[in-house]
Each structure stands twice: as C-alpha cells, then as structure tokens.
Design a protein around this motif. Structure first.
Motif, PDB file in Angstrom:
ATOM      1  N   LEU A   1      -1.195  -2.702  15.473  1.00 51.54           N
ATOM      2  CA  LEU A   1       0.085  -2.206  15.979  1.00 51.54           C
ATOM      3  C   LEU A   1       1.224  -2.523  15.012  1.00 51.54           C
ATOM      4  N   ALA A   2       1.108  -3.656  14.302  1.00 51.83           N
ATOM      5  CA  ALA A   2       2.126  -3.991  13.309  1.00 51.83           C
ATOM      6  C   ALA A   2       2.128  -2.975  12.178  1.00 51.83           C
ATOM      7  N   ILE A   3       0.945  -2.439  11.876  1.00 51.72           N
ATOM      8  CA  ILE A   3       0.843  -1.430  10.820  1.00 51.72           C
ATOM      9  C   ILE A   3       1.426  -0.099  11.294  1.00 51.72           C
ATOM     10  N   ILE A   4       1.018   0.308  12.479  1.00 54.27           N
ATOM     11  CA  ILE A   4       1.474   1.593  13.011  1.00 54.27           C
ATOM     12  C   ILE A   4       2.951   1.540  13.393  1.00 54.27           C
ATOM     13  N   GLY A   5       3.378   0.347  13.862  1.00 58.63           N
ATOM     14  CA  GLY A   5       4.709   0.209  14.451  1.00 58.63           C
ATOM     15  C   GLY A   5       5.842   0.710  13.588  1.00 58.63           C
TER      16      GLY A   5
ATOM     17  N   VAL B   1       3.726  11.324   2.902  1.00 55.67           N
ATOM     18  CA  VAL B   1       3.468  10.764   1.582  1.00 55.67           C
ATOM     19  C   VAL B   1       3.842   9.288   1.552  1.00 55.67           C
ATOM     20  N   ASN B   2       4.967   8.962   2.197  1.00 49.70           N
ATOM     21  CA  ASN B   2       5.418   7.566   2.254  1.00 49.70           C
ATOM     22  C   ASN B   2       4.374   6.661   2.899  1.00 49.70           C
ATOM     23  N   PHE B   3       3.816   7.139   3.994  1.00 53.94           N
ATOM     24  CA  PHE B   3       2.892   6.319   4.783  1.00 53.94           C
ATOM     25  C   PHE B   3       1.556   7.028   4.921  1.00 53.94           C
TER      26      PHE B   3
END
Lengths: 203, 203
Positions: free
Chosen positions: B60-64, B100-102
């Motif tokens: 969730l920290a990654i997706i958040g 592209v950023n993520f």
DNA sequence: AGAAGGCTAGAACGATCGTTTTAGTCACGT
DNA sequence: ACGTGACTAAAACGATCGTTCTAGCCTTCT
C-alpha cells in the motif's frame, strides 16, 4: 463405457484443469496452491500429481491447447487470400473470438509471467512476440497499399494489441450486448485509428 | 546532518520501497517474499517490519503515492477549462505522463489484483472504476458536442484505457523515440478511433 | 553516567508450500 | 485365481512463507 467419460460426464483430468483455470485466474499462479486445486475438486493432492508432473506442467497443460496455438491460428488468417483490409478485419475477428473462447486462459497468460520458470518465461515471451510480428506484418502490407496514416507500424501494433488484449479484462459474454456487436465496435475503433477509415464493404 | 538523508543518499525506508517495486514487478506480489526484499537491500527481515506493519502495508505504501492519486489528478484535468477535445487530449497526456513516471508501480497495480486482501482488492477495483468513469464522462461530453462516432461510450472508454494501459507493458523510456512522440502517436490513434478525426489545433 | 528510543540482526514460531512416499481400492487380462 | 496397472487417499518431507521475539548497537536527551 467410454474411457474418457466418467460417471458425472467429466474426466478427472479435465476437472482438475477446469478448476485450476478458475483458481489461477482468481489468485494468480503463485497465489494458488496445489492443495487449493485439490480441495475445490474434492480430490486429493496426489491426484494432481498423477495427471501432471508438477505445478508448472499443469500450467503448461492449460496454456498448451489455447494460447500456444493462437499464433498459428492467426498466421493462417494472415496468410490467407483476400483483400488486405478485409483480411485484417478477419484477423482481428479471429483473435477476438479466440479471446472469448479462452478468456480466462489468456488472462492468466498475461498476468503471471513473473512466476514461471525461465523456460516458461521464454516461451511466454516468444508467443507474444509472434503475435506482435503477425500484426506488424499485416500493417506493413496495408502501409504498402497506402492505407496507414502513420510511419511507425510498431506503435500501431501495440495500440491494437492493447485494445484487443484489454478486452479480456472487461468483456462479459453474459452481458446484454452480443460478442459480435462489441467486437465490431472495437474493430471500427481500430480501423479508424489505424487507417482513418471505417470498415470497408463489411456488413 | 539531515535526518532524512543517510550516508549513501537514500533513506532505508525509501530503499526498501524501491527494491520492493523492482521485485514485485519482476515476480509479482505473491512471488516476492519479505526475505527476497531484505536480501536485495542487504538489510534484515526485521528491518522491513520496522518500517512497515506487514507485507500488504508495504504494498500500500508503494501504491499509495502513485496509483492512488491518479484518479484525483485526472479528475482535476477533466474538470478544467478549455475546449472539449483539447481537454480530452490533455487528460490523456496527463495519464500517459503519470504512466511513465510510475511505470512499474502501475504495472504492479494491474498484475497483482488477485493476491491482495479483500480490502486491497476492493480499493484496487474502486480506483479502476473511478478512472473509467472519468473517461466515460469526458466521452459523453464529446458526444453531446456531436464529436463521437458511436453510441456506446463505455466500449470506447475501455478501448482507450486498453491503449493507454497496455503502453505500460511495452514502452521503454530509454528507447530511441521520445516519450512525447510516442504519446502523440497513441493519442492520434485514439482520436481517430473515437472521433474519426486527428488532433485539433494541436502542434 | 544513565535512561530512552530509533534502528538493526538473527533466531525462532507456526503455517503452508511443492513434492514424494506409502498404501489402498478397483477393473481387467492372463 | 492372480498379478498388473490406473487411480485415489493420507501422511510425511524439507523448504520457505509471513511474522514475532530477543537482543544488541548507537544517538540523543537529562
């Protein structure tokens, strides 16, 4: 009695494959255990290992008769007779029809690349490359007839495959619209996007 | 010394997130273990649990900070001033730029739905629904201006999202073509497919 | 000097993984 | 009647999973 049919009309091996497809599609390859599959079929773990060498072998049995044969089926259409645009439409219709036929299998194919063995991963990539090349080839042909708007047919092919493959995620064959209607709208979208023109001479 | 910067210029927490993104993208959520992440960072397992409550919390920290904020960013563009087609183009450009950023984060987001907890799964679905609704809304607006070829804007939205999201799988920012060039070709494809027309008044 | 707390490592826990082993049932050819 | 082989069940194996526990270091505050 026919050896391939048991009491409830489905062989044990087929039942295992059917349940495995469901579970792989629900929870992914790594997220599905042999015990999960055994439990849902009501069979035992060793039953799975009687019909399949290991987990990846079960995976390959699922992919083998569906996605693996897709490039050949598409190539057959791509090499068939006919007017270029009409053949291109037939190619996409075949592709979409196979997608509906083996919707879960193909979805699994795209979602679980990362969990396979190196061989499985390589085979996976090869199939995707083959399909891409078929579309690139068809687009080059259309381009040589002056029917393509843009220079870079590879981007075009990726866009087309995006539309076709994404459809596996949202299309519901039990919905109100028929598969043919939905597919025709998709193909129109692609043809406008590729050639700037609607389908030609198609009903 | 600045508390957020350590000797090698990257906080331990950030390093764990960065490595986790890589591994999740390579092997999937279920296919990546906490020990894998710890091993690649050179840290210990308990280090992961010092910064994150559990595995899904790390997810969730990654997706958040990336995918979770995408609907709001797109909504802001969708509600902004301007001519409808121009705004629609800006919406897609924003969407592609965020992709592209993520790129890895968004790819992870789509690939691992099945391995999450029920809450995670629901949140995942909600985000996808929000993004779909934004596009459906924009297409309805274009439709009311008579700019859309077809009746069923939902199929159209799915086609567009297919093109945009599939691009996460094949686009390589280190390739020879610039992201802007590639994105413009994609947007042209979508505009032709949606409206039967090229970009309007755009450079 | 000493207490407190952020950060780290390593061992350990119970659960579950893929796979193997052992043993049982049943149909069928001899 | 007997053995053979397809099929199934259950237990067990070692490995690995997510997570927790214990303990140590190091900095900072008092």
């Amino acid at each position: 009695m026919d050896a391939s049919i048991d009491g409830n009309g489905e062989g044990a091996r087929d039942q295992l494959i059917r349940v495995a497809i469901d579970l792989f599609a629900e929870n992914g390859y790594a997220g599905t255990s042999i015990r999960d599959i055994a439990k849902r079929t009501g069979k035992s773990v060793s039953n799975v290992y009687h019909y399949f060498q290991n987990k990846e072998d079960l995976w390959l049995a699922i992919i083998g008769k569906t996605v693996n044969e897709l490039p050949e089926k598409l190539r057959k259409v791509a090499l068939s007779e006919g007017e270029p645009v009409e053949r291109f439409v037939r190619l996409m219709k075949t592709h979409l029809a196979e997608g509906v036929n083996f919707q879960q299998e193909t979805k699994i194919f795209f979602i679980n690349e990362g969990s396979l063995s190196p061989q499985g991963r390589t085979s996976n990539r090869r199939i995707q490359k083959e399909i891409l090349d078929i579309y690139v080839g068809q687009l080059r042909l259309l381009q040589s007839h002056g029917l393509i708007r843009t220079k870079n047919v590879k981007i075009l092919a990726f866009n087309i495959l995006g539309v076709l493959n994404w459809h596996l995620r949202w299309f519901n064959n039990e919905g109100e619209l028929s598969a043919e209607d939905v597919h025709n709208e998709m193909i129109d979208f692609i043809l406008y996007g590729s050639c700037g023109l609607p389908r030609d001479g198609m009903k």
